[in-house]
Write a protein that holds these residues in place. Sequence first.
Motif, PDB file in Angstrom:
ATOM      1  N   GLY A  35     -30.676 -17.445 -28.625  1.00 19.72           N
ATOM      2  CA  GLY A  35     -29.231 -17.268 -28.563  1.00 19.72           C
ATOM      3  C   GLY A  35     -28.777 -17.234 -27.120  1.00 19.72           C
ATOM      4  O   GLY A  35     -29.571 -16.988 -26.213  1.00 19.72           O
ATOM      5  N   ASP A  92     -34.968 -19.241 -32.612  1.00 21.51           N
ATOM      6  CA  ASP A  92     -34.345 -17.916 -32.649  1.00 21.51           C
ATOM      7  C   ASP A  92     -33.523 -17.641 -31.384  1.00 21.51           C
ATOM      8  O   ASP A  92     -32.975 -16.569 -31.208  1.00 21.51           O
ATOM      9  CB  ASP A  92     -35.438 -16.848 -32.797  1.00 21.51           C
ATOM     10  CG  ASP A  92     -34.906 -15.503 -33.238  1.00 21.51           C
ATOM     11  OD1 ASP A  92     -34.010 -15.456 -34.101  1.00 21.51           O
ATOM     12  OD2 ASP A  92     -35.375 -14.487 -32.694  1.00 21.51           O
ATOM     13  N   ARG A 115     -25.647  -6.228 -25.983  1.00 15.23           N
ATOM     14  CA  ARG A 115     -25.078  -6.820 -27.194  1.00 15.23           C
ATOM     15  C   ARG A 115     -25.528  -6.064 -28.450  1.00 15.23           C
ATOM     16  O   ARG A 115     -25.301  -6.511 -29.563  1.00 15.23           O
ATOM     17  CB  ARG A 115     -25.456  -8.296 -27.298  1.00 15.23           C
ATOM     18  CG  ARG A 115     -26.952  -8.546 -27.238  1.00 15.23           C
ATOM     19  CD  ARG A 115     -27.341 -10.001 -27.348  1.00 15.23           C
ATOM     20  NE  ARG A 115     -27.144 -10.512 -28.669  1.00 15.23           N
ATOM     21  CZ  ARG A 115     -27.971 -10.336 -29.700  1.00 15.23           C
ATOM     22  NH1 ARG A 115     -29.080  -9.632 -29.541  1.00 15.23           N
ATOM     23  NH2 ARG A 115     -27.703 -10.844 -30.869  1.00 15.23           N
ATOM     24  N   GLN A 119     -33.017 -13.449 -27.877  1.00 16.78           N
ATOM     25  CA  GLN A 119     -33.598 -13.875 -29.150  1.00 16.78           C
ATOM     26  C   GLN A 119     -32.810 -13.152 -30.244  1.00 16.78           C
ATOM     27  O   GLN A 119     -32.616 -11.939 -30.157  1.00 16.78           O
ATOM     28  CB  GLN A 119     -35.077 -13.522 -29.224  1.00 16.78           C
ATOM     29  CG  GLN A 119     -35.963 -14.234 -28.217  1.00 16.78           C
ATOM     30  CD  GLN A 119     -36.270 -15.663 -28.606  1.00 16.78           C
ATOM     31  OE1 GLN A 119     -35.925 -16.580 -27.902  1.00 16.78           O
ATOM     32  NE2 GLN A 119     -36.905 -15.857 -29.732  1.00 16.78           N
ATOM     33  N   LYS A 120     -32.364 -13.869 -31.252  1.00 18.70           N
ATOM     34  CA  LYS A 120     -31.471 -13.318 -32.275  1.00 18.70           C
ATOM     35  C   LYS A 120     -32.130 -12.298 -33.196  1.00 18.70           C
ATOM     36  O   LYS A 120     -31.624 -11.188 -33.368  1.00 18.70           O
ATOM     37  CB  LYS A 120     -30.887 -14.455 -33.119  1.00 18.70           C
ATOM     38  CG  LYS A 120     -30.029 -15.416 -32.342  1.00 18.70           C
ATOM     39  CD  LYS A 120     -29.635 -16.590 -33.220  1.00 18.70           C
ATOM     40  CE  LYS A 120     -28.982 -17.678 -32.405  1.00 18.70           C
ATOM     41  NZ  LYS A 120     -28.759 -18.883 -33.201  1.00 18.70           N
ATOM     42  N   THR A 121     -33.236 -12.668 -33.843  1.00 18.27           N
ATOM     43  CA  THR A 121     -33.844 -11.788 -34.848  1.00 18.27           C
ATOM     44  C   THR A 121     -35.189 -11.226 -34.417  1.00 18.27           C
ATOM     45  O   THR A 121     -35.696 -10.307 -35.057  1.00 18.27           O
ATOM     46  CB  THR A 121     -34.025 -12.533 -36.190  1.00 18.27           C
ATOM     47  OG1 THR A 121     -34.924 -13.629 -35.994  1.00 18.27           O
ATOM     48  CG2 THR A 121     -32.691 -13.036 -36.723  1.00 18.27           C
ATOM     49  N   ILE A 180     -19.365 -14.593 -31.297  1.00 19.50           N
ATOM     50  CA  ILE A 180     -20.654 -14.248 -31.896  1.00 19.50           C
ATOM     51  C   ILE A 180     -20.880 -12.764 -32.102  1.00 19.50           C
ATOM     52  O   ILE A 180     -21.861 -12.377 -32.715  1.00 19.50           O
ATOM     53  CB  ILE A 180     -21.837 -14.840 -31.083  1.00 19.50           C
ATOM     54  CG1 ILE A 180     -21.821 -14.316 -29.642  1.00 19.50           C
ATOM     55  CG2 ILE A 180     -21.830 -16.334 -31.119  1.00 19.50           C
ATOM     56  CD1 ILE A 180     -23.021 -14.748 -28.824  1.00 19.50           C
TER      57      ILE A 180
END
Length: 178
Positions: A143, A141, A87, A64-66, A177
């Motif tokens: 990724g 959200d 990451r 999940q990105k954020t 990314i």
Amino acid sequence: MNVFDTQIHDVKLIQPQVFSDERGYFLETFQKERYEALLGCSLQFVQDNYSRSKQGVLRGLHFQKTQPQGKLIRVSEGEIFDVVFDRRAGSPSFGRWVGRILSSSNHHQLWVPPGLAHGFLVLSESADVEYKCTTFYNPSDEGAIRWDDPEIAIEWPLNGKPLVSEKDQNAPFWTTIK
């Protein structure tokens, strides 16, 4: 219960205590106070997920990105090669991955803190994977990173070509990314 550090900062391999006799076995898969003490963090799970996949299925690498999710992962039936990729910018293990066998016979669990990418390959005929999440899944959200990214170079124990969703096969490479 035993908890072991892995090569990824804060990712823990958990070996629950299993009580076996002629009737079968019993184990505790989660107890908030005990897990918080052993993992050294506060845990509030809001969602449980369950997947069944057949042999050769590869899922991931997802994140999940954020609104990153922490995950407590276990296999209730079958066997998987579970992978975590760091990451998180600034992490001492940024850009590295770790893989562990999780199975219904070894009863191991993996604690994946928020912010990491996660995936797995099914090694047995099928596998039932359960994981508790610290935040709700949000499709907008979501990724992903390509499972076969040569820069990451995960050593998947493949026997032939894996079964991968179109979305995972078309996921971006890490270099685009990070």
